[in-house]
Design a protein around this motif. Structure first.
Motif, short mmCIF file in Angstrom:
data_model
loop_
_atom_site.label_atom_id
_atom_site.label_comp_id
_atom_site.label_asym_id
_atom_site.label_seq_id
_atom_site.Cartn_x
_atom_site.Cartn_y
_atom_site.Cartn_z
N ALA A 37 50.43 42.39 37.94
CA ALA A 37 51.75 42.42 38.56
C ALA A 37 51.71 41.83 39.96
CB ALA A 37 52.28 43.85 38.60
N GLU A 40 51.47 38.07 39.60
CA GLU A 40 52.74 37.47 39.19
C GLU A 40 53.74 37.44 40.34
OE1 GLU A 40 53.62 35.82 36.54
OE2 GLU A 40 51.78 36.15 35.43
N LEU A 41 53.72 38.45 41.19
CA LEU A 41 54.63 38.49 42.33
C LEU A 41 54.21 37.51 43.42
CD1 LEU A 41 55.30 42.32 42.66
CD2 LEU A 41 56.86 40.57 41.80
N SER A 44 52.29 32.02 40.70
CA SER A 44 52.88 31.75 39.39
C SER A 44 51.91 32.01 38.23
CB SER A 44 53.33 30.29 39.34
OG SER A 44 52.21 29.44 39.49
N ALA A 88 51.42 40.14 30.48
CA ALA A 88 51.93 39.63 31.74
C ALA A 88 52.57 38.26 31.56
CB ALA A 88 50.81 39.55 32.78
N GLU A 89 51.95 37.41 30.77
CA GLU A 89 52.51 36.08 30.54
C GLU A 89 53.82 36.14 29.75
OE1 GLU A 89 51.63 33.28 31.85
OE2 GLU A 89 49.74 33.91 32.73
N SER A 92 56.52 37.79 32.11
CA SER A 92 56.93 36.93 33.23
C SER A 92 57.93 35.88 32.81
CB SER A 92 55.72 36.27 33.88
OG SER A 92 55.18 35.28 33.02
N GLY A 94 57.53 32.92 32.04
CA GLY A 94 57.23 31.57 32.50
C GLY A 94 57.01 30.58 31.37
#
Length: 140
Positions: A37, A40-41, A44, A88-89, A92, A94
């Protein structure tokens, strides 16, 4: 009356009850999630935050596990890092991968997460080795 109830009834109310320490499984999951986390914050992509938190989680899990529990702790770091990385990916957002693109992206994520997996696995093996050597010295 069960033994636990009897112990509670006999216990001195002036002495506070001891709370159990957090389990190693909780630490093994929460620390890498927090590191991911933070990565990610801050950036990228996953990087040092995940790696450092996975190594810390592996060290704490290896130090806190029982002798019998070591067999569960040894294979855990790569699995935990892989699950945290994929989650997480995906969370996110992204990546807009679906179907075949998702499997290609998963391979890319595994390659990117490999340093964290390797570092965490090496850490847990080192901690367990040191524990075993110390136990052997105490006995002999």
């Amino acid at each position: 009356m069960t033994v636990q109830r009897a112990e509670r009834a006999v216990r001195n109310p002036a002495v506070p009850a001891r709370r159990a320490a957090p389990s190693g499984a909780w630490l093994a999951w929460c620390l890498p999630v927090a590191g991911a986390a933070a990565d990610e914050l801050a950036a990228s992509a996953l990087g040092w935050g995940l790696t450092v938190s996975a190594v810390l989680a592996a060290a704490l899990s290896g130090a806190r596990c029982s002798r019998a529990g070591a067999w569960w702790v040894v294979p855990a770091p790569p699995l935990v890092v892989a699950v945290v990385t994929v989650a997480a990916e995906l969370v996110s957002g992204g990546t807009g991968h679906h179907g075949k693109g998702l499997s290609t992206a998963a391979v890319h994520w595994a390659v990117d997460a490999f340093p964290a997996m390797a570092a965490a696995e090496a850490t847990v093996l080192a901690v367990l080795t040191v524990r075993a050597l110390r136990a052997r010295r105490r006995r002999g």
